[in-house]
Design a protein around this motif. Structure first.
Motif, PDB file in Angstrom:
ATOM      1  N   CYS A  26     -51.040   4.702   2.946  1.00 38.81           N
ATOM      2  CA  CYS A  26     -52.414   4.500   2.005  1.00 38.81           C
ATOM      3  C   CYS A  26     -53.327   5.797   2.337  1.00 38.81           C
ATOM      4  O   CYS A  26     -54.126   5.827   1.218  1.00 38.81           O
ATOM      5  CB  CYS A  26     -53.082   3.168   2.176  1.00 38.81           C
ATOM      6  N   HIS A  64     -50.576  -1.632   9.135  1.00 35.97           N
ATOM      7  CA  HIS A  64     -51.708  -1.611   8.800  1.00 35.97           C
ATOM      8  C   HIS A  64     -52.673  -1.369  10.115  1.00 35.97           C
ATOM      9  O   HIS A  64     -52.546  -2.117  11.217  1.00 35.97           O
ATOM     10  CB  HIS A  64     -52.486  -2.953   7.964  1.00 35.97           C
ATOM     11  N   ARG A  74     -50.945  -8.828   9.796  1.00 39.17           N
ATOM     12  CA  ARG A  74     -50.706  -8.431   8.505  1.00 39.17           C
ATOM     13  C   ARG A  74     -49.098  -8.712   8.213  1.00 39.17           C
ATOM     14  O   ARG A  74     -48.472  -8.937   7.319  1.00 39.17           O
ATOM     15  CB  ARG A  74     -51.025  -7.084   8.099  1.00 39.17           C
ATOM     16  N   THR A  79     -48.422 -10.220   4.551  1.00 41.05           N
ATOM     17  CA  THR A  79     -49.562  -9.948   3.670  1.00 41.05           C
ATOM     18  C   THR A  79     -49.542  -8.212   3.699  1.00 41.05           C
ATOM     19  O   THR A  79     -50.585  -7.970   3.033  1.00 41.05           O
ATOM     20  CB  THR A  79     -50.962 -10.420   3.925  1.00 41.05           C
ATOM     21  N   GLU A  80     -48.716  -7.565   4.379  1.00 43.39           N
ATOM     22  CA  GLU A  80     -48.979  -6.256   4.535  1.00 43.39           C
ATOM     23  C   GLU A  80     -48.462  -5.645   2.930  1.00 43.39           C
ATOM     24  O   GLU A  80     -47.751  -6.412   2.047  1.00 43.39           O
ATOM     25  CB  GLU A  80     -47.816  -5.560   5.464  1.00 43.39           C
ATOM     26  N   VAL A  81     -49.110  -4.383   2.648  1.00 42.10           N
ATOM     27  CA  VAL A  81     -48.816  -3.596   1.623  1.00 42.10           C
ATOM     28  C   VAL A  81     -47.780  -2.744   2.049  1.00 42.10           C
ATOM     29  O   VAL A  81     -47.710  -2.159   2.924  1.00 42.10           O
ATOM     30  CB  VAL A  81     -50.036  -2.794   1.070  1.00 42.10           C
ATOM     31  N   ARG A 113     -45.111   0.403  -4.686  1.00 42.65           N
ATOM     32  CA  ARG A 113     -45.889  -0.221  -4.026  1.00 42.65           C
ATOM     33  C   ARG A 113     -45.924  -1.630  -4.208  1.00 42.65           C
ATOM     34  O   ARG A 113     -46.049  -2.392  -5.223  1.00 42.65           O
ATOM     35  CB  ARG A 113     -47.522   0.209  -4.259  1.00 42.65           C
ATOM     36  N   SER A 114     -45.707  -2.573  -2.944  1.00 39.74           N
ATOM     37  CA  SER A 114     -45.623  -3.946  -2.982  1.00 39.74           C
ATOM     38  C   SER A 114     -46.743  -4.491  -2.304  1.00 39.74           C
ATOM     39  O   SER A 114     -47.003  -4.223  -1.218  1.00 39.74           O
ATOM     40  CB  SER A 114     -44.385  -4.332  -2.327  1.00 39.74           C
ATOM     41  N   SER A 115     -47.270  -5.443  -3.056  1.00 39.29           N
ATOM     42  CA  SER A 115     -48.247  -6.082  -2.351  1.00 39.29           C
ATOM     43  C   SER A 115     -48.580  -7.633  -2.928  1.00 39.29           C
ATOM     44  O   SER A 115     -48.188  -7.925  -3.907  1.00 39.29           O
ATOM     45  CB  SER A 115     -49.902  -5.456  -2.808  1.00 39.29           C
ATOM     46  N   TYR A 117     -52.334  -8.928  -2.760  1.00 36.83           N
ATOM     47  CA  TYR A 117     -53.741  -8.724  -2.866  1.00 36.83           C
ATOM     48  C   TYR A 117     -53.892  -8.143  -4.389  1.00 36.83           C
ATOM     49  O   TYR A 117     -55.082  -8.415  -5.235  1.00 36.83           O
ATOM     50  CB  TYR A 117     -54.574  -8.274  -2.067  1.00 36.83           C
ATOM     51  N   GLU A 118     -53.087  -7.262  -5.006  1.00 38.66           N
ATOM     52  CA  GLU A 118     -53.253  -6.546  -6.147  1.00 38.66           C
ATOM     53  C   GLU A 118     -52.759  -7.240  -7.147  1.00 38.66           C
ATOM     54  O   GLU A 118     -53.086  -7.170  -8.511  1.00 38.66           O
ATOM     55  CB  GLU A 118     -52.630  -5.187  -6.244  1.00 38.66           C
ATOM     56  N   ARG A 124     -45.615 -11.812  -4.212  1.00 36.09           N
ATOM     57  CA  ARG A 124     -45.404 -10.486  -4.191  1.00 36.09           C
ATOM     58  C   ARG A 124     -44.741  -9.976  -5.177  1.00 36.09           C
ATOM     59  O   ARG A 124     -43.816 -10.150  -5.803  1.00 36.09           O
ATOM     60  CB  ARG A 124     -44.879 -10.216  -2.688  1.00 36.09           C
TER      61      ARG A 124
END
Length: 368
Positions: A26, A64, A74, A79-81, A113-115, A117-118, A124
């Motif tokens: 990031c 992270h 994470r 919950t990791e990106v 990009r896998s997430s 929160y977005e 996911r």
């Protein structure tokens, strides 16, 4: 092995791939922020000769860090990106003389990009970007020539980064409790460009330290005077609503060894540091950025056959630091320190193939 062949192997090995920088997560360091690809080639190419190289890079970032502390939860909480980035740079360098060289770099990218929160914070999903990145053009000059350069040399260079990459790339996001498909700009870390015109100042050099061993070093700083690029971040804090256009820097050094008994084979071991500063050297530093740096150990191997050189480098992260940004500081209070996080990779795969085009080949081609 003749000393000239060893020097040729060394130069093509390291400066065909030198500073083909990458975002190891990031902290969005754009690939080919420096111009080290041409370094050395002007010193071994005759006037009017060319070198063409293709560099492929891949990494997966998922660890992270907030400051220097890794947030292990994470991974356990899933919950990791996760960023997966592929880059291909086509680089063309030309020797105007034995000391003056020029280079053009044309980057291509494919990013995922896998997430959570977005999107809807429960499921996911993956966002994407692909296309041309920011093009670089520049020139460099070796400080020594002739007998003075027999044991080593240093070059200095200047370049310009043009905002040719899409800095407002969009993808589909799945928002709200009903996962409604929504077209939005992708995260800064997978944007194809930063939207700014940058000035690159770099240096690089090599010195024989005995027999077939060489000390190499190179570094650069890219000045990005533009403060923000107008691209929405989709973040909630007002001062983080627009993407910043940050400076970038890197430094690399190590030792290269050419094997005399296996003609064309070489190996290296070095270290490198690269990152994004909290404050730009010129211009403002507002807008959203993830400043930080990564320190890596960099083993490598290369093989040269005729005018073709293949190089594999695998930088492995030793130390990662997501520093506190300008907006983090602005959003902090005496009772609540704000310090954003960033995801970093464990390692990066960096493979280069370089082809030197001798002047006599060009003359034959022109005569046809």
């Amino acid at each position: 092995m003749k000393k000239y062949s060893i020097l040729t192997l060394f130069i093509l090995t390291f400066y065909s791939a030198s500073f083909e920088l990458y975002a190891q997560g990031c902290v969005a360091i754009r690939q080919f922020s420096g111009l080290g690809n041409a370094v050395g080639q002007g010193n071994i190419l005759n006037k009017g000769e060319w070198n063409v190289s293709a560099n492929y890079r891949y990494f997966k970032s998922f660890r992270h860090f907030r400051g220097t502390e890794e947030e292990h939860n994470r991974l356990t909480d899933h919950t990791e990106v996760i960023n997966k980035q592929h880059g291909l740079d086509i680089n063309i360098s030309y020797a105007f003389s034995e000391r003056l060289y020029g280079i053009v770099s044309l980057p291509l990218q494919y990013n995922e990009r896998s997430s959570l929160y977005e999107h809807n914070r429960t499921d996911r999903h993956t966002s994407y970007s692909k296309g041309f990145g920011d093009m670089r053009i520049g020139a460099g000059y070796w400080l020594l020539s002739g007998e003075k350069a027999q044991k080593g040399n240093t070059a200095i260079g200047l370049g310009i980064k043009f905002p040719t990459g899409d800095y407002a790339a969009t993808s589909t996001f799945y928002r709200g409790p009903e996962s409604t498909p929504t077209e939005m700009t992708v995260d800064q870390s997978i944007q194809l460009g930063d939207g700014g015109t940058g000035l690159i100042v770099d240096f690089q050099g090599l010195w024989n330290i005995g027999s077939t061993n060489f000390w190499y070093y190179d570094g650069f700083y890219m000045f990005n005077p533009k403060e923000t690029n107008g691209t929405l971040t989709n973040r909630s804090r007002p001062n983080e609503a627009i993407m910043s256009v940050p400076d970038q820097f890197a430094l690399r050094t190590g030792v290269f060894h050419a094997f005399e008994k296996i003609h064309g084979l070489g190996a290296s071991l070095g270290g490198r540091v690269e990152g994004i500063p909290v404050h730009d050297a010129f211009g403002g530093s507002e807008g959203f950025r993830r400043p930080g740096y990564i320190i890596s150990v960099e083993p490598g191997v290369s093989y040269m056959l005729g005018n073709v050189t293949g190089t594999l480098n695998v930088p492995i992260a030793l130390f990662r630091n997501r520093t506190q940004s300008v907006t983090d500081i602005e959003n902090s209070t005496p009772d609540n320190e704000v310090h954003g996080d960033a995801a970093f990779a464990d390692y990066l795969i960096n493979f280069t193939v370089a082809v030197r085009i001798p002047k006599k080949v060009k003359e034959v081609f022109n005569s046809l």
